[in-house]
Write an enzyme that holds these catalytic residues in place. Sequence first.
Site: not given
Length: 639
Positions: A162-163
Amino acid sequence: MARLNLLEETRFEKLPVTVYPDQQTASVNIARRIAVLIGNKQQRGEKAVLGLATGATPVAVYAELVRLHRQEGLSFRNVVTFNLDEYYPMQPAATQSYVRFMNEHLFDHVDIDKANVHIPDGTLAQEEIQGFCLAYERQIEAAGGLDMQLLGIGRTGHIGFNEPGSAPNSGTRLVTLEELTRRDASRDFGGKENVPRKAITMGIGTIFKARQIILMAWSGQKASIIKKAVEGDMSGEVPATYLQFSDKVEVVLDADAAAQLTRFDTPWLVKDCVWDDKLTKKAVIWLSQTVRKPILKLTDEDYNNHGMAQLATAKGPAYNINIQVFNELQHTITGWPGGKPDALAEQRPERAAPARKRVLIFSPHPDDDVISMGGTFIRLVDQGHEVHVAYQTSGNTAVWDDDVRRYMEFAIDFNRSIGRQTIKLEETYVQMRAFLEQKQPNEPDTAEIRNVKAFIRKSEAVAAARYAGLDDDHIHFMALPFYEKGKRVKKPATTEDVELTIQLLQQIKPHQVFVAGDFADPHGTHLACFRIVLEALERQRQTEAWTRDCWLWMYRGAWHEFAIHEIEMAVPLSPQEVERKRHAIFKHQSQKDRPVFPGDDAREFWVRAEERNRETAKSYDELGLADYEAMEAFVRWQF
């Protein structure tokens, strides 16, 4: 009262944090918690549902779980697992696959039913991914939800993949990886260009549904992002900050990863302190840098306004404290890194006697010596000390394949020019070319190619050491086995590594040893090499009288410098010495312009070294000390 004190110390922290002295202790404790969860579920006839992470962070946790299974009877028959993520596209048998990672580190060594193992599928057609992700969420729900989710944290602040920009309610999905994430993975893939641009990951919203969430982080490399995650405001720029929404989260750190949290980094801001000399020095330097004043101009008001009133009251007035710290810093500066003959010992970081010392510089890779301490290296030789350099590894993983072809072609042409047969060379060259043309990303080289790459780096190291003034018999190549036997993942140091180091130490019996103390090296080689030298010296200290006169100095590599308050010897460099150091680095032509593994810093190594040395000198100047062109810094290891 103790509870109130703890709350005051942790008031900057927005998540519960547990800190252990080291990674191994932390990992063992986490594994035992998992074992208790599994055991409790077994007693109730229920499944234990675990969310698992990959990467270097959980490796020791999995190793301890395997040990508990083998030696203490921990069964995984009732365990169901869901992994956080997988690169896309990715074949399960690929070296970099998380399927392979989990099998190698956990599943192949315990009695888990493989039907209970779930890992995102990196082989799907893109149009199938959305349906797969929805099904993955339903499988988690059907299993009863995650009892515990393990997380690491990336340097972008990502959890799973989850950037930055991920939503706090996001579910399992296909994502695009950030450039920094891909750079961090580049070594595993043989270059960033080979790292997949996408991945399938559980979402933050999926993670939040777990009944326990443990975020783990080890090493100083993670300290800055941990500070943002734990003490920063919630922001999509640092997805880990969204964990502050949950009351089920615990952050588990080793001491290095926790080092930048306020209660450890600047404890005077949150509690009363025991003001020993070390903490006083750190605080006064911090105050000087915070208010942008030289140390000798700090006032009682500055102390009072920045959380240091207790120090001013206990040891003041402020000017007396300032003088003490200023003098301590002044005494770290020396133009005589091997000691100045007939000088007072208390005024200098190194002993005066013997006037001519035997010096051994250990260099993990063939260029760390000149990059990290090239100016001091040259100064020691110029001042008449008996200097030796030992290159601990061949560094042969960091040479471009094109260079192998070029050097082989040179060898063939040279042999022809002197009338030598080239049949064997040409046959080997053809085999090398055939291999290199079919070589897969991160595939280990053949023995012949590894040798050529090692010879390239050896010739460069010899050229640089000669330039620094060494005779050939003072240049040593160790080729430590841990490096040569672990081309994809470095193997742990062995007795053989230590014995080879002991032999060299016995041969030289140095008064000074310089060793890389750069534990933020992203590839782990520096730390392994440091531990080998330390163990070798520790063993020798039990029986060898010469070790009582041997001091161990640490230098930093190409990534970070010591903090000013840590520095115990600062060697100033003139403009001419900076230029000589640069020319020594230039001898390492295979690492110039664009090294194979540059890390996340686009600057060439010689530029990094010069700018770092100038920044150190500038910091001393801003604290009110002499203004030098550049400085190299060292910290003494205390046995």
